[in-house]
Design a protein around this motif. Structure first.
Motif, short mmCIF file in Angstrom:
data_model
loop_
_atom_site.label_atom_id
_atom_site.label_comp_id
_atom_site.label_asym_id
_atom_site.label_seq_id
_atom_site.Cartn_x
_atom_site.Cartn_y
_atom_site.Cartn_z
N GLU A 27 0.83 -1.21 0.00
CA GLU A 27 0.00 0.00 0.00
C GLU A 27 0.86 1.26 0.00
N LEU A 28 1.94 1.23 0.77
CA LEU A 28 2.84 2.38 0.82
C LEU A 28 3.50 2.62 -0.53
N TYR A 29 3.96 1.54 -1.18
CA TYR A 29 4.61 1.68 -2.49
C TYR A 29 3.62 2.16 -3.55
N PHE A 30 2.37 1.67 -3.47
CA PHE A 30 1.34 2.13 -4.40
C PHE A 30 1.09 3.62 -4.20
N ALA A 31 1.06 4.07 -2.95
CA ALA A 31 0.83 5.49 -2.67
C ALA A 31 1.97 6.34 -3.24
N ILE A 32 3.20 5.85 -3.09
CA ILE A 32 4.36 6.59 -3.62
C ILE A 32 4.30 6.65 -5.15
N LEU A 33 3.93 5.52 -5.79
CA LEU A 33 3.78 5.50 -7.25
C LEU A 33 2.71 6.49 -7.70
N MET A 56 -2.93 13.23 -18.93
CA MET A 56 -4.14 12.52 -18.52
C MET A 56 -3.82 11.05 -18.19
N GLY A 57 -2.98 10.45 -19.04
CA GLY A 57 -2.60 9.06 -18.82
C GLY A 57 -1.88 8.89 -17.48
N LEU A 58 -1.03 9.86 -17.16
CA LEU A 58 -0.31 9.80 -15.87
C LEU A 58 -1.28 9.99 -14.71
N TYR A 59 -2.28 10.87 -14.91
CA TYR A 59 -3.29 11.06 -13.85
C TYR A 59 -4.11 9.78 -13.65
N PHE A 64 -5.26 4.95 -10.40
CA PHE A 64 -5.24 3.50 -10.20
C PHE A 64 -4.48 3.13 -8.93
N PHE A 65 -3.25 3.62 -8.81
CA PHE A 65 -2.43 3.23 -7.66
C PHE A 65 -2.92 3.86 -6.35
N GLY A 66 -3.42 5.11 -6.44
CA GLY A 66 -3.92 5.77 -5.23
C GLY A 66 -5.24 5.22 -4.75
N GLY A 67 -6.07 4.74 -5.71
CA GLY A 67 -7.41 4.27 -5.32
C GLY A 67 -7.54 2.77 -5.22
N PHE A 68 -6.44 2.04 -5.48
CA PHE A 68 -6.52 0.57 -5.53
C PHE A 68 -7.06 -0.02 -4.22
N LEU A 88 -16.66 6.96 0.29
CA LEU A 88 -17.11 8.17 -0.41
C LEU A 88 -15.93 9.06 -0.83
N MET A 89 -14.74 8.81 -0.24
CA MET A 89 -13.55 9.51 -0.75
C MET A 89 -13.34 9.12 -2.21
N LEU A 90 -13.63 7.86 -2.51
CA LEU A 90 -13.52 7.37 -3.88
C LEU A 90 -14.52 8.10 -4.78
N VAL A 91 -15.73 8.25 -4.25
CA VAL A 91 -16.78 8.97 -4.99
C VAL A 91 -16.33 10.41 -5.25
N ALA A 92 -15.72 11.04 -4.22
CA ALA A 92 -15.26 12.43 -4.36
C ALA A 92 -14.20 12.53 -5.46
N ALA A 93 -13.30 11.54 -5.50
CA ALA A 93 -12.24 11.56 -6.52
C ALA A 93 -12.82 11.35 -7.92
N ILE A 94 -13.79 10.41 -8.03
CA ILE A 94 -14.44 10.18 -9.32
C ILE A 94 -15.20 11.44 -9.75
N GLY A 95 -15.88 12.06 -8.77
CA GLY A 95 -16.61 13.30 -9.06
C GLY A 95 -15.69 14.39 -9.57
N ALA A 96 -14.49 14.50 -8.96
CA ALA A 96 -13.52 15.50 -9.42
C ALA A 96 -13.11 15.21 -10.86
N GLY A 97 -12.93 13.92 -11.20
CA GLY A 97 -12.57 13.54 -12.57
C GLY A 97 -13.66 13.90 -13.55
N ILE A 98 -14.93 13.62 -13.18
CA ILE A 98 -16.07 13.94 -14.05
C ILE A 98 -16.12 15.44 -14.35
N LEU A 99 -15.74 16.24 -13.33
CA LEU A 99 -15.74 17.69 -13.50
C LEU A 99 -14.49 18.19 -14.23
N GLY A 100 -13.60 17.25 -14.61
CA GLY A 100 -12.37 17.64 -15.32
C GLY A 100 -11.24 18.02 -14.41
N GLU A 101 -11.44 17.88 -13.07
CA GLU A 101 -10.38 18.23 -12.12
C GLU A 101 -9.55 16.97 -11.80
#
Length: 661
Positions: A27-33, A56-59, A64-68, A88-101
């Motif tokens: 989990e720590l290595y995924f967070a660093i990636l 975008m690809g890097l984001y 992937f690694f942050g939300g795994f 719901l943190m996951l939902v917040a992140a998906i919501g930010a992506g939908i809004l282009g953030e």
């Protein structure tokens, strides 16, 4: 709203759920990636001429690694039918992506996963202090069977097996010493700083497995460390029943018991979580009444969701309890959960059993008073010649006391020794009659004159048991015995007073005079004498009503009812005692009072840290929620503050692991 650390049952290892291609730190290595990809993607936005899809690809990689692990746990929770707000943190992140953030959403997942990985790492440190207990006992033992020595796993040891423990090695099983003598370091079990001398039992063939009161000088525990001499030990407990195994089991069970503060935070969250969800739902609809696009209302709602998630609150008390229990166990004190850990620190009154707790628990020769015209050594020769032929505890104490003062003193054997029940003994020594006993022995022989009566009364007023010696038709002296105070008692009570304990009460079955004599010597504030076990229970109930909370310190056997009635029951010398381990809320593994100030001091520190953690966690939520509602803080600052506060309370709790006695 709990952090992922709070999603596990207390006592389970978080690493188990976060293993992967990089082992327990995946989990720590995924967070660093995730962070590296986020940084690279954000950096490339400043390079002209590059296709935006590269960033975008890097984001996406950062997502992937942050939300795994957050996604993995969300799916597991749904399968179990549970709902964790962290999902719901996951939902917040998906919501930010939908809004282009995308950068903002990737930042949320990166910081969230990094924070949780660090939480798990920090909490694992506390758990390792407990898991280290399991490694105290060696995995194999050198056993003598059929005249041969063989090495076998400790799980295969049978009761009655004789094991050989080499110098400077760990003892593999609970047992009694049957051959050899030396010192054993019992600190891993009892917290005693000085090695304890051990010697072999007089009857090595006896079955000791069922015996409850084996003298400490003969008994050894798994996980303790042998000193300079080779020892042979007869096994009296199987590996799964050893003191160290029971200690590990009870410590793990203790982690799952919730403290008063934990119960409060649980109740608080049941009200707070639905309130936050309703607020977030209303904020999503803010565009209907405020002149702004839906995207802005939704983004604000996601920011509030992140800010209001009380992960720090959820983990603040369990992390402190875990660290406190682990530190106590390392110091030879078993604390059975958060409730006694917190209660102990709020005490103002402590009740003590006298015999065996504040005193040595056995009579000791305190005064040798030969009368005028009698040589002290001759007086003691007469007493020793008679008393050495008796197995009465007072007789043994007299003989041991004389030998301590005059190791080389010898006496011819007394003859015609005859016990007189409840009074003393008669005998002949050197052809002359000897009577040794209490006042009652001489009542039908004319009694005592006034001066002798006064002398006896004075000694008894000081808590002594008096023994008169009558030889060749006259009194030649007095011996007095007393269950003397423990060496450490006075200093320990002074420490307790310094810690803020206002009342220290002695509860004893002995008469009031005897109790007060000991109390005056060591600093007890109040004595309640002539108590039967049921009287001790009533006394504890009365003290509880007077002081709000009261602890009862005893041996865990005779005092079990009183300990059960007290706010916190504390057992002395619990190592090897099933009853003490079962009945007490807190068990001092060594037969020493010094563990009590350490336990109370640790509890005070734990309470202080729990309060600090509550202020930190609730304070951050109280500040962040209004700021995100007003649009002053966005998702990025909210998640930084959110994860920062969670890490802060965990590392604050870990300070308990380095608490000094």
């Amino acid at each position: 709203m709990e952090s992922n650390a709070g999603n596990h049952k207390e006592g389970e290892s978080h690493d188990d759920g976060h293993g992967g291609i990089f082992g327990p730190n995946t989990e720590l290595y995924f967070a660093i990636l995730s962070g590296a990809l986020l940084g690279a993607g954000y950096g490339l936005t400043f390079v002209g001429g590059l296709n935006t899809w590269i960033s975008m690809g890097l984001y996406f990689g950062a997502y992937f690694f942050g939300g795994f692990f957050t996604t993995k746990e969300a799916v597991e929770n749904v399968r179990k039918g549970t709902f964790e707000i962290d999902s719901l943190m996951l939902v917040a992140a998906i919501g930010a992506g939908i809004l282009g953030e995308w950068a903002e959403g990737a930042l949320l997942l990166f910081l969230f996963s990094l924070g949780h990985a660090l939480e798990h790492y920090a909490l694992a440190r506390a758990r390792k202090s407990i898991e280290a207990l399991a490694n105290l006992a060696p995995p194999v033992a050198l056993v003598k069977r059929d005249g041969k020595e063989q090495e076998i796993p400790v799980e295969q040891l049978e009761l009655g097996d004789v094991i050989i423990v080499k110098p400077n090695s760990k003892v593999p099983a609970d047992g009694v010493l049957v051959k050899g003598e030396g010192s054993v370091n019992q600190a891993p079990i009892t917290g005693e700083s000085v090695p304890v001398d051990k010697k072999a039992v007089s009857d090595p063939d006896r079955d000791y497995a069922a015996e409850k009161n084996i003298p400490a000088e003969h008994r050894v525990f798994a996980g303790t460390i042998n000193g300079y001499a080779a020892l042979e030990i007869k096994v009296i407990r199987k590996a799964e029943d050893s003191t160290i195994a029971r200690l590990i089991k009870l410590v793990n069970e203790a982690e799952q018991q919730k403290s008063p503060t934990q119960l409060f935070t649980d109740r608080f969250e049941k009200i707070f979580v639905p309130s936050v969800l309703i607020l977030v739902g209303l904020l999503c609809l803010a565009f209907l009444v405020v002149d702004e696009p839906f995207s802005k209302s939704f983004y604000r709602a996601m920011s509030v969701l992140v800010a209001a998630s009380p992960c720090a609150l959820a983990i603040s008390t369990p992390s402190a309890v875990l660290s406190g229990v682990a530190r106590a166990a390392r110091g030879g004190v078993l604390v059975k959960g958060g409730k006694p850990l917190e209660d102990l620190g709020s005490l103002e009154a402590v009740a003590f059993d006298k015999t065996g707790t504040l005193t040595e628990g056995k009579p000791k020769l305190t005064n040798i008073l030969p009368f005028e015209g009698t040589d002290e050594k001759q007086f003691l020769q007469v007493a020793m010649a008679v008393e050495k032929q008796s197995d009465h505890p007072l007789a043994k104490a007299i003989v041991n006391g004389i030998k301590e003062k005059y190791p080389d003193l010898t006496a011819i054997d007394a003859s015609k020794v005859k016990g007189i029940v409840g009074k003393g003994v008669s005998a002949e020594y050197d052809g002359k009659t000897v009577l040794i006993g209490n006042k009652a022995l001489f009542e039908d022989k004319g009694g005592l004159d006034k001066s002798l009566e006064d002398q006896v009364a004075k000694l008894e007023a000081e808590g002594n048991t008096t023994i008169l010696v009558h030889f060749d038709g006259k009194f030649i002296g007095i011996l007095s015995l007393m269950d003397v105070a423990r060496e450490e008692a006075k200093g320990v009570l002074a420490e307790l007073q310094a810690l803020g304990i206002k009342q220290m009460i002695m509860l004893t079955g002995d008469n009031q005079q005897v109790g007060e004599a000991v109390a005056n010597e060591i600093g007890i504030t109040k004595v309640m004498g002539n108590l039967m076990p049921e009287d001790k229970v009533a006394a504890v109930e009365k003290l509880d009503s007077q002081h709000g909370k009261v602890a009862m310190v005893g041996d865990g056997v005779n005092d079990a009812p009183a300990m059960a009635k007290s706010t916190v029951g504390i057992a002395m010398g619990a190592a090897g005692s099933d009853v003490a381990l079962e009945t007490a809320d807190i068990a001092l593994m060594g037969d020493k009072l010094e563990g009590l100030p350490f336990a109370i001091g640790l509890s005070r520190r734990a309470r202080s840290i729990i309060k600090q953690n509550l202020w930190i966690s609730l304070g951050v939520v109280a500040v962040l929620v209004p700021l995100t509602i007003l649009g002053v803080a966005s998702i990025g600052p909210a998640v930084i503050a959110h994860e920062g506060s969670t890490l802060l309370v965990v590392f604050n709790a870990l300070r308990l692991l380095i608490y000094k006695k």
